[in-house]
Design an enzyme around this catalytic site. Structure first.
Site, PDB file in Angstrom:
ATOM      1  N   LYS A 123       0.974  -1.199  -0.173  1.00  0.00           N
ATOM      2  CA  LYS A 123       0.074  -0.143   0.085  1.00  0.00           C
ATOM      3  C   LYS A 123       0.802   1.303   0.110  1.00  0.00           C
ATOM      4  O   LYS A 123       0.594   2.388  -0.524  1.00  0.00           O
ATOM      5  CB  LYS A 123      -0.845   0.148   1.207  1.00  0.00           C
ATOM      6  CG  LYS A 123      -2.166  -0.939   1.157  1.00  0.00           C
ATOM      7  CD  LYS A 123      -3.195  -0.826   1.967  1.00  0.00           C
ATOM      8  CE  LYS A 123      -4.339  -2.006   2.038  1.00  0.00           C
ATOM      9  NZ  LYS A 123      -5.394  -1.806   2.808  1.00  0.00           N
ATOM     10  N   LYS A 205      -5.287 -10.687  -8.115  1.00  0.00           N
ATOM     11  CA  LYS A 205      -6.451 -10.875  -7.189  1.00  0.00           C
ATOM     12  C   LYS A 205      -7.512  -9.946  -7.837  1.00  0.00           C
ATOM     13  O   LYS A 205      -7.001  -8.581  -8.187  1.00  0.00           O
ATOM     14  CB  LYS A 205      -6.318 -10.628  -5.849  1.00  0.00           C
ATOM     15  CG  LYS A 205      -7.570 -10.911  -4.795  1.00  0.00           C
ATOM     16  CD  LYS A 205      -7.102 -10.742  -3.614  1.00  0.00           C
ATOM     17  CE  LYS A 205      -8.301 -10.806  -2.574  1.00  0.00           C
ATOM     18  NZ  LYS A 205      -8.103 -10.798  -1.304  1.00  0.00           N
ATOM     19  N   LYS A 208     -11.440  -4.142  -6.808  1.00  0.00           N
ATOM     20  CA  LYS A 208     -12.451  -3.218  -7.273  1.00  0.00           C
ATOM     21  C   LYS A 208     -11.564  -1.854  -7.285  1.00  0.00           C
ATOM     22  O   LYS A 208     -11.959  -1.000  -8.100  1.00  0.00           O
ATOM     23  CB  LYS A 208     -13.554  -2.860  -6.251  1.00  0.00           C
ATOM     24  CG  LYS A 208     -12.867  -2.328  -4.610  1.00  0.00           C
ATOM     25  CD  LYS A 208     -14.098  -2.153  -3.607  1.00  0.00           C
ATOM     26  CE  LYS A 208     -13.578  -1.974  -2.267  1.00  0.00           C
ATOM     27  NZ  LYS A 208     -14.232  -3.008  -1.530  1.00  0.00           N
TER      28      LYS A 208
END
Length: 347
Positions: A123, A205, A208
């Site tokens: 992240k 994976k 969204k």
């Protein structure tokens, strides 16, 4: 850490806890990989579920959209079958004990442990303009989320095992210093479910946040959108439906079809023997449309009933807080904090 406990009516049900961030509409990957199993777990366990909105702000949120997404996620979870009578289903920020225990546990979490968290590294790279302290310390908040409720089991996927191990380490460290305080949770490996990958890049994976919207299906995609995305799904040039190496796209579609229909991979291979990828993609798309249709209908009813949604989460928060407060009282007393005037930590 796979669960093998057989809960019978005569024994007290084990407690399961799981939380999910309300940062946009859930994907088919969220549903098949986790949320569908949440519903099934309600029959065998005492379940505590929450929307992890405190975790969500490690990434900047637009306030109006954030409120809308949280309400939408709550409605979708109910539409999926989370029963507010069977389970405690609350919103994390409405139970302040999460933040308070997170601070205490952050003082029992080593810097080196946090620095090894792969999600922090991922992240940080993705949001290089906002590498904040919360992004670094949120595994301590995640540990607080779990340990507040004396959870026996936490459903985990491959990307969450590292966080659960850290939670267990923190619990064992605290218990060793102050006497047994926390239940040390185990991972609960779902009996069904799969790691659903992107339809456009089946090595990644389904997410969204994918810039390519053709790579993921949301729970509110229309039948036409769903069919279009599956027909465009990346496969290979072999044109034979079977599970194997170097067939990531077909393997992913088989996983989706298997989760929805309950058919084994051998059964799927036999069903599509002699048929091309076009037929298979159509069948997968149609199965997904049929699966999501009643969920979407129920969601559309719920999202219009703001009073009912507010009633559900407003009633759930005190139920969650009653459990969380008892755990926090024990922790504060053992660490050595003075009780407040009304005795909240001294009983």
């Amino acid at each position: 850490m796979e669960n093998t406990v057989n809960t019978t009516p005569e024994t007290k049900k084990k407690r399961v806890l799981s939380m999910i961030q309300p940062t946009g509409m859930f994907t088919l990957g969220n549903y098949l990989g986790a949320l569908k199993n949440f519903v099934a777990l309600q029959n065998d366990y005492e379940c505590v579920y929450a929307l992890a909105d405190l975790h969500a702000i490690t990434v900047r949120q637009n306030p109006a959209e954030f409120r809308k997404n949280t309400l939408s996620a709550y409605a979708m979870m109910l539409a999926l079958g989370i029963d507010p009578e069977k389970s405690i289903f609350f919103i994390q920020s409405q139970v302040p004990e999460h933040a308070q225990l997170a601070w205490v546990l952050s003082c029992y979490t080593q810097f080196g442990e946090l620095s090894r968290m792969t999600q922090f590294k991922d992240k940080s790279a993705k949001h290089a303009d906002n590498v904040n302290a919360g992004l670094f310390t949120y595994p301590s908040l995640m540990a607080a989320d779990i340990l507040l409720y004396n959870a026996d089991y936490v459903p985990v996927g491959a990307d969450q095992k590292q966080h659960l191990e850290l939670c267990r380490n923190i619990a064992e460290r605290f218990n060793g210093l102050y006497s047994p305080t926390f239940v040390v949770p185990d991972g609960l490996i779902p009996k069904t479910g799969a790691r659903i990958m992107s339809l456009q890049d089946p090595t990644k994976k389904m997410s969204k946040s994918d810039e390519n919207t053709a790579g993921f299906i949301t729970m509110l995609d229309t039948p036409a959108e769903i069919m279009k995305k599956f027909k465009r799904a990346v496969t290979d040039s072999e044109a034979r439906v079977y599970y194997g190496e170097n067939k990531a796209g077909i393997n992913n579609l088989m996983g989706i079809y298997s989760c929805i229909t309950g058919k084994s991979y051998d059964e799927i291979e036999k069903e599509f023997e002699g048929r091309g990828y076009g037929d298979f993609k159509t069948a997968v798309g149609e199965a997904v449309v049929k699966e999501l249709e009643p969920i979407q209908a129920r969601y559309n009813e719920l999202i219009k009933d703001k009073a009912y949604l507010e009633k559900c989460y407003s009633e759930a928060a005190p139920r969650a807080e009653a459990i969380a407060r008892r755990t926090l009282q024990k922790v504060m007393k053992k660490v050595g904090y003075l009780p407040v005037a009304h005795g909240a930590y001294g009983n």
